[in-house]
Design an enzyme around this catalytic site. Structure first.
Site, PDB file in Angstrom:
ATOM      1  CG  ASN A 198      -0.273  -0.079   2.533  1.00  0.00           C
ATOM      2  OD1 ASN A 198       0.847   0.417   2.691  1.00  0.00           O
ATOM      3  ND2 ASN A 198      -0.916  -0.678   3.521  1.00  0.00           N
ATOM      4  NE  ARG A 199      -1.208   7.253  -1.335  1.00  0.00           N
ATOM      5  CZ  ARG A 199      -1.834   8.419  -1.268  1.00  0.00           C
ATOM      6  NH1 ARG A 199      -3.112   8.476  -0.893  1.00  0.00           N
ATOM      7  NH2 ARG A 199      -1.192   9.535  -1.571  1.00  0.00           N
ATOM      8  NE  ARG A 200       1.273   1.948   7.232  1.00  0.00           N
ATOM      9  CZ  ARG A 200       1.820   0.758   7.471  1.00  0.00           C
ATOM     10  NH1 ARG A 200       3.124   0.656   7.726  1.00  0.00           N
ATOM     11  NH2 ARG A 200       1.082  -0.333   7.451  1.00  0.00           N
ATOM     12  CD  GLU A 201       2.050  -2.618   3.406  1.00  0.00           C
ATOM     13  OE1 GLU A 201       1.531  -3.250   4.343  1.00  0.00           O
ATOM     14  OE2 GLU A 201       1.733  -2.798   2.205  1.00  0.00           O
ATOM     15  CG  ASP A 267      -6.428  -9.231   4.208  1.00  0.00           C
ATOM     16  OD1 ASP A 267      -5.224  -9.099   3.941  1.00  0.00           O
ATOM     17  OD2 ASP A 267      -6.879  -9.200   5.374  1.00  0.00           O
TER      18      ASP A 267
END
Length: 479
Positions: A198-201, A267
């Site tokens: 995702n964006r944070r990861e 998920d």
């Protein structure tokens, strides 16, 4: 993929959890402390983490082999009971360790408002015995699987050794591996086909922004260089960005939907992606399917699954909105439309050409093509592509005019342009069930035939109308 067909099993390996929801009503503040008082209403248990991926994949019709670690406790029994409601999930490869409790996340809710979350977990690394058991279970599951999913929540299951063993087992069988990451860098996932941060990861792994589509593509490329595979970035309201090792980039906008809860939406998208690939869809088409599944998931409260019927209906609506019969669409939109058709069990046929001056030979080719299936996609060379192939005096009609003529043919369902000299990249993206060309080609000469047949499709060579060609018409007009 969503038609009533038998799918290859999906091995889901990772951190399984129990998601417990306690719901009630709040009408006052406690006299003991400045906190709300919840009047208990109900409780429910649903699969979480890797178990939620498994539940979603099963709800979409795939057989699932789940590999994870649970304790000998009530939570493990509750998880097994919750998973038993989804036919097709095998727990034969689960590892049980009495020394480690089953991870449980309890959310206390009043209406749609989450008041607090309580986590009961041990996140230490697995000991040698646990790790050996997980490796054995993963290898056994992968031996039966058509797609492998690593669902990493950094809770101890996916150690370096477990990841390496899973990658080696998948490589030995030429099985694709999709990773939902939780590490600060992605080197440990080397060998994966696709990683889905995702964006944070993504920001943590690369230190790069993803505010614009161009930013996201650059950051995804940096992430992909870390492990040597493709990257799909889930960007919430900005949609999804797919970067591929060959440099191709696909941006899929988010579907407009009211967002109630993002719990487990990643998920759901991961499961839909895996099921789509297991069903023979291209990666590009699978991204569109995953995007649609995520949009359905965020409209539900709490960790939830999206069913095959729900996703099929959503894809059908999307296809109707994007492409009325005969519409000219982008390659990205064509992927979404073809995915929706396949979800309905429709047989998709593909042919291509310049179609500069339409004549009876063209009409015969199109009619014979349409007869091979339920939907016909016609790929047209752009003006630039035609000039490279046939010289500066061609085409006689520009690409928009040619596309309009094609779209008006009642046997044509979709028109897409390609700028390359051949339609190979379009064929790879759409993966039609049938590829049609004229019988003046030998099978080995047909561009994309190997791609289609390797995916379970077929090549059909149809008879041509003698003496009919655009070149002969042009020559006749000039004399």
């Amino acid at each position: 993929m969503l038609a009533e067909t038998q799918l290859a099993p999906i091995a889901v390996i990772g951190d399984v959890m129990v998601d417990r929801y306690i719901t009630g009503s709040v009408s006052r503040i406690s006299p003991e402390a400045p906190v709300p008082v919840l009047v208990h209403g109900a409780e429910r248990i649903v699969p979480g983490g890797a178990a939620n991926v498994a539940a979603n994949a099963a709800a979409l019709g795939a057989p699932v082999l789940l590999v994870g670690l649970v304790g000998e406790d009530e939570a493990a029994s509750q998880l097994a009971d919750a998973l038993a409601t989804y036919p097709g999930i095998s727990l034969a490869h689960m590892v049980v360790d009495a020394k480690r409790p089953t991870i449980t996340k309890t959310r206390v809710m009043s209406g749609r408002q989450q008041i607090v979350r309580i986590d009961a977990e041990v996140t230490r690394a697995c000991d040698a015995a646990e790790e050996a058991a997980l490796i054995g279970a993963a290898e056994a599951a992968i031996a039966k699987a058509g797609v492998v999913v690593l669902s990493d929540y950094a809770k101890g299951v996916l150690s370096d050794a477990v990841i390496a063993a899973a990658m080696a087992a998948a490589k030995a069988r030429n099985v694709p591996v999709i990773v939902d990451p939780k590490r600060r860098t992605f080197e440990a996932y080397r060998g994966a086909t696709l990683v889905t941060p995702n964006r944070r990861e993504l920001a943590e792994a690369t230190g790069l922004p993803d505010e614009t589509d161009a930013d996201a593509a650059r950051a995804a490329e940096a992430a992909g260089r870390q492990f040597g595979g493709d990257v799909l970035v889930t960007r919430a309201e900005k949609g999804m960005t797919l970067w591929r090792q060959d440099g191709r980039v696909l941006h899929v906008p988010a579907e407009a939907r009211e967002v109630f809860d993002v719990s487990g939406a990643g998920d759901t998208a991961l499961a839909a992606l895996a099921v789509s690939l297991a069903g023979g869809q291209s990666l590009e088409a699978s991204v569109g399917i995953a995007n649609a599944a995520a949009a359905l998931a965020v409209a539900k409260l709490g960790t939830a699954v999206v069913t095959r019927a729900e996703l099929r209906a959503a894809l059908e609506r999307t296809a109707a909105q994007i492409a009325p019969p005969g519409a000219l669409v982008s390659r990205e939109d064509a992927c979404a439309v073809v995915a929706a058709w396949k979800a309905q069990g429709l047989r998709v046929v593909f042919t291509n050409g310049c179609f500069d001056l339409v004549h009876p030979g063209h009409v015969s080719l199109l009619e014979q093509s349409a007869a091979q299936g339920d939907r016909l996609v016609v790929a047209l060379n752009t003006d630039a592509s035609v000039r490279r192939l046939k010289g500066p005096s061609r085409p006689l009609q520009d690409e928009q005019a040619r596309a309009r003529v094609m779209g008006a043919m009642r046997c044509v369902d979709l028109v897409v342009l390609f700028d390359e000299e051949t339609p190979l990249e379009t064929i790879k993206a759409l993966l039609p069930d049938v590829l049609v060309k004229g019988a003046d080609y030998a099978p080995h000469e047909v561009v994309g035939a190997d791609v289609v047949t390797a995916n379970g499709g077929e090549l059909v060579l149809v008879d041509l109308v003698a003496g009919k060609s655009t070149s002969s018409l042009v020559a006749k007009a000039r004399t």
